[in-house]
Design an enzyme around this catalytic site. Structure first.
Site, PDB file in Angstrom:
ATOM      1  N   ASP A  58       0.616  -1.250   0.046  1.00  8.42           N
ATOM      2  CA  ASP A  58       0.155  -0.179  -0.041  1.00  8.42           C
ATOM      3  C   ASP A  58       0.847   1.157   0.094  1.00  8.42           C
ATOM      4  OD1 ASP A  58      -2.979   1.158   0.550  1.00  8.42           O
ATOM      5  OD2 ASP A  58      -1.804   2.335   1.877  1.00  8.42           O
TER       6      ASP A  58
ATOM      7  N   GLU B  24       1.157   5.604   0.082  1.00 10.45           N
ATOM      8  CA  GLU B  24       0.432   7.235   0.474  1.00 10.45           C
ATOM      9  C   GLU B  24       1.338   7.986  -0.510  1.00 10.45           C
ATOM     10  OE1 GLU B  24      -2.145   7.004   2.107  1.00 10.45           O
ATOM     11  OE2 GLU B  24      -1.846   5.335   2.888  1.00 10.45           O
TER      12      GLU B  24
ATOM     13  N   HIS C 238      -5.265   5.113   6.695  1.00 10.03           N
ATOM     14  CA  HIS C 238      -4.652   5.711   5.650  1.00 10.03           C
ATOM     15  C   HIS C 238      -3.111   6.128   6.009  1.00 10.03           C
ATOM     16  CE1 HIS C 238      -8.388   6.815   3.169  1.00 10.03           C
ATOM     17  NE2 HIS C 238      -9.026   7.265   4.184  1.00 10.03           N
TER      18      HIS C 238
ATOM     19  N   ASP D  98      -2.803  -0.123   6.423  1.00  6.61           N
ATOM     20  CA  ASP D  98      -3.582  -0.333   5.350  1.00  6.61           C
ATOM     21  C   ASP D  98      -2.984  -1.744   4.898  1.00  6.61           C
ATOM     22  OD1 ASP D  98      -4.804   1.739   5.802  1.00  6.61           O
ATOM     23  OD2 ASP D  98      -4.581   2.949   4.126  1.00  6.61           O
TER      24      ASP D  98
END
Length: 596
Positions: free
Chosen positions: A34, A36, A175, A180
């Protein structure tokens, strides 16, 4: 860390062994990743955090987590969403230092991500930017898998938060990349357990199951039989003739057929295909005509399965209200007369732009209906800004209507012609905040200014086009001919094509003679005031026309009127915007910290 069995390369000419039937899921190592980021596209955003978990047979083999210096400021709304601040990434490594370690961590494994095109797209872009070949990772998207395995009665959507609640994951998504990724691991295990009920126990069966068309898709394939291979617009309709979905394509037949294959995994679209009973194609002469027709049809029918452009009348605008004590209001319908800026993509952007304008002009920000009689009666309520000295307080009689009118006229000039006062006020504040090392507040101030400048530039471009009674232009076509358009008050009134090596005048004359009649006082679209030039054209339609006019090789055949923009308008600040949001080297953007 990987299984001794390799993924089969494909069918061969000899009888295979039992191992060739597929790679058992229990033997595969998955790396669930994952990211960001600072935005939604690798073209204008960067990675701020990578989190990954390696699992095999339900056992966690290791994890990988690091913050990443994006090389550019983190937008405030991203900080609010993820909690990742500019200070947190100052000491973090750049992506070129992180990428080799991640690729080694994931080597030989199957990559898993929730909405994989987003995460894999950023990783591929980073590899391409820094000279790393992208390994041929097999990829599993848990969104695609969830759409196939779970029914709408079980989950209303396939967001990670929704699936985490459904499968009761040990870690709740928040987040942040590693959290995540860990939640996605539990979601993956829950989906694989569901797959067992369908008899899918190998990796090949998993991928085939996620991409296989539904029985409803296979049954409706005949709807594409009568669709021509030509550019245009297509409408999916149900048995009652209600328009379910509107789209456009350069090849109608190919695009419509894709809705009935396994490549179409969107749940809403599959649901739409199940309701559709016919596909109505509309062949268009040019790609611009198809683009404009799509916008008009979506606005007219508001199909339940279209998400974009359904409600152009709900766009946000800034409007300078009337009366002796005008203020700047955020409105969704700007048909009232007065100075306007917009449209904005969201109300939040409109609020940011209004804040930038208030930095330059001391207009009142209260929402009370202020009249001379109310002020003279002493019943007008003073707001906090008046007490802080940030407002001239006309509500208390400290400013006369004539004195306040100077502020209103300045705001009107800024919104219509000259944005320099807003830019100057914002730059002073940004420099002061930067000097005080308050970089996040300075970035927020910059974003407010950018929101105002972008909207003002867009509005001035649209107003210039909308003021023209008629514009006739031509652009080279792929076959050696020309595409022709007639635009009246910003609205596409006619379009056609001209074959190669022919004289243009007869084609242009015929197109102009048969073009739609557009009145400057026509019905409003997108909130444009009636009676204003271009009232019959929507903002999105005019944007399409402007993009076409800015294409290579465009020739203007005739222009009725003056096609100009204000000399000190926002359009001249495009370069400033590009520089303000361009990635910079860490040494250039990090000021030296004072010694303590």
């Amino acid at each position: 860390m990987t299984s001794s069995r390799s993924l089969p390369d494909g069918p061969s000419g000899v009888q295979g062994t039992l191992d060739d039937l597929g790679t058992p899921l229990a033997d595969l190592a998955f790396v669930v990743v994952d990211l960001e980021t600072t935005g939604g596209s690798p073209a204008d955003a960067a990675i701020t955090e990578i989190g990954a978990v390696k699992v095999r047979g339900g056992e966690v083999l290791g994890d990988f987590a690091t913050l990443v210096d994006p090389g550019a400021p983190i937008p405030p709304f991203i900080t609010a969403l993820t909690g990742i601040t500019q200070q947190m990434v100052y000491a973090a490594p750049r992506i070129e230092a992180v990428l080799p370690a991640f690729l080694e961590f994931a080597r030989g494994c199957v990559l898993v991500a929730h909405n994989a095109p987003f995460d894999i797209g950023f990783l591929k872009a980073a590899c391409a930017a820094h000279g790393h070949p992208w390994p041929a990772f097999p990829v599993v998207d848990t969104v695609d898998l969830a759409r196939r395995v779970l029914s709408k009665d079980e989950v209303p959507n396939c967001k990670l938060e929704t699936l985490a609640r459904f499968f009761r994951t040990d870690v709740r998504p928040n987040h942040r990349a590693l959290a995540d990724a860990r939640a996605t691991v539990d979601v993956l295990h829950g989906l694989i357990e569901r797959l067992g009920a369908f008899g899918a126990t190998s990796f090949e069966e998993l991928r085939g199951f996620a991409k296989a068309p539904t029985p409803e898709q296979r049954r409706k394939r005949h709807l594409a039989d009568a669709v021509p291979s030509a550019p245009g617009v297509y409408l999916f309709e149900d048995a009652r003739g209600e328009v379910l979905y509107v789209g456009k394509s350069g090849d109608l037949r190919t695009r419509v057929r894709s809705y009935f294959t396994g490549s179409e995994t969107r749940r809403r679209v599959r649901e739409m295909v199940g309701l559709a009973e016919r596909v109505r194609p509309i062949v268009c002469a040019t790609g611009l005509e198809a683009e404009v027709r799509e916008l008009r049809l979506i606005a007219a029918h508001k199909p339940r399965y279209n998400r974009r452009s359904k409600f152009p009348e709900r766009a946000s605008w800034l409007r300078l209200t009337g009366g002796p004590f005008a203020r700047v209001a955020v409105v969704n319908d700007c048909r009232a007369e007065g100075a306007h800026v917009g449209p904005f993509a969201s109300r939040r952007r409109a609020e940011e732009a209004r804040a930038a304008l208030h930095e330059a002009v001391p207009l009142r920000q209260c929402t009370q209906r202020l009249t001379l009689r109310l002020i003279e009666s002493g019943k007008a309520a003073a707001c906090t800004l008046a007490e802080l000295g940030r407002c001239g307080a006309p509500c208390l009689g400290r400013e006369t209507p004539e004195e306040y009118a100077v502020h209103a006229e300045t705001a009107r000039a800024i919104m219509q012609d000259d944005v320099r006062p807003v830019v100057a006020a914002a730059q002073v504040r940004i420099e002061r905040l930067a000097a005080e090392l308050r970089y996040e507040e300075a970035a927020a101030q910059r974003d407010r200014l950018a929101a105002f400048v972008r909207a003002a530039a867009r509005g001035q471009r649209l107003a210039a086009l909308a003021a023209l009674p008629e514009l006739v232009a031509a652009r080279p076509a792929f076959d050696g001919g020309w595409e022709l358009i007639v635009v009246r008050y910003g609205r596409l009134a006619a379009t056609g094509t001209m074959p190669p090596r022919t004289h243009p005048r007869p084609y242009l004359d015929a197109l102009v003679a048969t073009a739609e009649t557009v009145s400057p006082g026509g019905p409003p679209a997108d909130g444009i005031p009636p009676g204003a030039p271009g009232a019959g054209a929507g903002a999105e339609e005019m944007e399409c026309v402007l993009r076409w006019l800015e294409g290579p090789g465009v020739r203007l055949a005739a222009v009725d009127g003056d096609w100009t923009c204000p000399a000190h308008g926002a359009g001249g600040l495009r370069q400033w915007l590009d520089n303000a949001y361009a990635p910079v080297e860490p040494e250039a953007r990090r000021p030296a910290r004072p010694l303590r």
